[in-house]
Design an enzyme around this catalytic site. Structure first.
Site, mmCIF file in Angstrom:
data_model
loop_
_atom_site.group_PDB
_atom_site.id
_atom_site.type_symbol
_atom_site.label_atom_id
_atom_site.label_comp_id
_atom_site.label_asym_id
_atom_site.label_seq_id
_atom_site.Cartn_x
_atom_site.Cartn_y
_atom_site.Cartn_z
ATOM 1 N N ASP A 80 0.775 -1.157 0.066
ATOM 2 C CA ASP A 80 0.096 0.105 0.097
ATOM 3 C C ASP A 80 0.867 1.263 -0.006
ATOM 4 O O ASP A 80 0.638 2.313 -0.670
ATOM 5 C CB ASP A 80 -1.068 0.103 1.017
ATOM 6 N N ASP B 124 -5.624 0.289 5.777
ATOM 7 C CA ASP B 124 -6.422 -0.495 6.964
ATOM 8 C C ASP B 124 -7.350 0.800 7.245
ATOM 9 O O ASP B 124 -8.441 0.396 7.710
ATOM 10 C CB ASP B 124 -5.209 -0.248 8.349
ATOM 11 N N TYR C 125 9.154 -1.696 10.541
ATOM 12 C CA TYR C 125 8.113 -1.515 9.421
ATOM 13 C C TYR C 125 8.570 -0.149 8.564
ATOM 14 O O TYR C 125 8.779 -0.055 7.543
ATOM 15 C CB TYR C 125 6.686 -0.992 10.003
HETATM 16 C C1 GLA Z 1 0.220 -2.459 8.616
HETATM 17 C C2 GLA Z 1 -0.394 -0.995 7.802
HETATM 18 C C3 GLA Z 1 -0.669 -1.205 6.541
HETATM 19 C C4 GLA Z 1 0.230 -2.033 5.677
HETATM 20 C C5 GLA Z 1 0.161 -3.506 6.220
HETATM 21 C C6 GLA Z 1 1.189 -4.332 5.612
HETATM 22 O O1 GLA Z 1 -1.109 -2.921 8.587
HETATM 23 O O2 GLA Z 1 -1.129 -0.311 8.844
HETATM 24 O O3 GLA Z 1 -0.636 0.308 5.817
HETATM 25 O O4 GLA Z 1 1.346 -1.440 5.228
HETATM 26 O O5 GLA Z 1 0.738 -3.328 7.627
HETATM 27 O O6 GLA Z 1 0.787 -4.751 4.372
#
Ligand code: GLA
Length: 406
Positions: free
Chosen positions: A54, A189, A238
């Site tokens: 995303d 999300d 992340y």
């Molecule tokens: C978390 C982030 C999302 C996405 C996922 C991995 O949930 O909030 O934006 O990047 O990780 O796909």
């Protein structure tokens, strides 16, 4: 539900009794604050495929699930936000006039962040008493934070007599996550928490925000296995993955002047410029570029009813997240491996950001019970930990609770 207690946990329930949950939340709110409340809810989500794409302008395929974060709210005459979290058993007091500041690594960051961003849009947020109750397991990749942000935003808008178009709501909550929680997350999300559908998953183009609804066959269930582990690394790693992707784009852009994000890069481009990228950066880019293609292929597989094909793509996605993106862990790998040996399973993969959390499994409905017992028993034997297994249904996005009037 016929018993006096309602089912508020996420243990294996297909259709939690929402009326019951809302009524009992309203009662507890009354007990704490002495007034009636309005109630808002936003779903968690599970991502079927398209992980870490995303924030690279790519494709994702999440579905909102029928586990919600609930927010009960009533206006106050002053500019104070009293926020009680039932999960943490803790009350926090925020001042609408002083919402800024860096992440405090506290659950209230999400509430503070949403209120702060709402204010920054020029809206005036009223004082309020809030009570938060969540059925979404926290911090295991099912988007508990976005569901908290979105339900809180709806609650604050409503008591402040304000409105927001749904897409702006998504962007407000996304910004809140960046600013107050410090995660440079993509938009998946918050988008699915607002735009979730009871009739299937969404394939979302995270650049144009165009969406397509993909119905899931009636005889399959989305089954989530919670490894019950959460590795410490998660937040920092992340942001580092995102930085790796951006570093890859920087290098590639010197040769591919028309690219803006990894979304614009093909597998052939990546092969051609492999020698220019450090190995780790290349792996990160390879995951993202191949995962984007897998989402497109998976959408096609769903449309044509090709569940074996869809399942294969889920396993490939997991392998790529494990080997190239390095966001899986031994427990998630084990859950996927166990799933692959069970009857009636089309596919399995880790879901969400990774470093622990959950796997998502597509299981034929009649095989769910045997899947549950087989995975639970084998995982327990291998790790000493009992996994939680949730059988979910696709769910609609965030909304105000409308009591059933018979
Ligand atoms: C978390 C982030 C999302 C996405 C996922 C991995 O949930 O909030 O934006 O990047 O990780 O796909």
């Amino acid at each position: 539900m016929t018993t006096g207690r309602c089912e508020t946990s996420v243990m294996p329930i297909l259709a939690p009794n929402l009326d019951c949950i809302a009524n009992s939340l309203a009662e507890r709110f009354h007990k704490l604050y002495g007034t009636s409340a309005r109630i808002f809810l936003a779903p968690g989500r599970v991502n079927l495929i398209g992980e870490h794409t995303d924030y690279n302008d790519g494709f994702v395929m999440p579905t909102a699930i029928n586990f919600y974060t609930w927010v009960a709210v009533a206006e106050r005459p002053d500019r104070i936000l009293n926020v009680y979290s039932e999960h943490f058993g803790e009350m926090v007091q925020l001042y609408v006039a002083a919402l800024g500041g860096p992440p405090r690594k506290h659950w209230s960051d999400y509430v503070r962040g949403v209120a702060a961003v709402l204010q920054a849009t020029g809206r005036t947020v009223s004082g309020a008493n809030l009570m938060i109750s969540s059925q979404v397991p926290l911090g295991v990749g099912l988007s508990s934070s976005a569901s908290l942000e979105v339900s809180t935003a709806l609650a604050l808008l409503a008591i402040s007599d304000l409105e927001s178009p749904p897409l702006e709501l998504v962007k407000i909550c996304h910004q809140a996550e960046h600013e107050c929680a410090g995660t440079r997350c993509g938009i998946m999300d918050q988008f699915i928490a607002v735009f979730g559908r009871a009739d299937g998953a969404l394939m979302l183009d995270c650049r144009s925000l165009a969406e397509q609804i993909l119905a899931l066959p009636h005889d399959i269930r989305i089954v989530i296995c919670n490894s019950m582990v959460r590795h410490e690394l998660a937040a920092g790693e992340y942001n580092r993955r995102r930085a790796d992707c951006e570093a890859g784009v920087e290098v590639l852009r010197q040769h591919l002047s028309n690219i803006r994000a990894l979304r614009d890069v093909t597998l052939a481009d990546l092969q051609g410029y492999k020698h220019l990228l450090p190995q780790q950066i290349w792996q990160r880019c390879h995951h993202v570029v191949s995962e984007n293609q897998r989402v497109l292929d998976a959408a096609e597989a769903l449309r044509s009813g090709n569940l074996p094909g869809f399942g294969r793509l889920m396993y490939e996605s997991h392998a790529s997240l494990r080997d190239d993106y390095e966001v899986s862990c031994a427990e998630l790998d084990l859950l996927v491996k166990l799933a692959s040996t069970c009857e009636g399973v089309w596919g399995a993969r880790m879901t969400g950001a990774g470093f622990g959390g959950c796997t998502v499994n597509l299981v034929r409905s009649e095989a769910v019970d045997s899947f549950r017992s087989r995975v639970t028993e084998s995982y327990q034997k291998a790790t000493g930990t009992t996994p939680e297994v949730y059988v979910c249904a696709a769910a609609p996005g965030a909304r105000a609770w409308q009591p059933f009037v018979g």
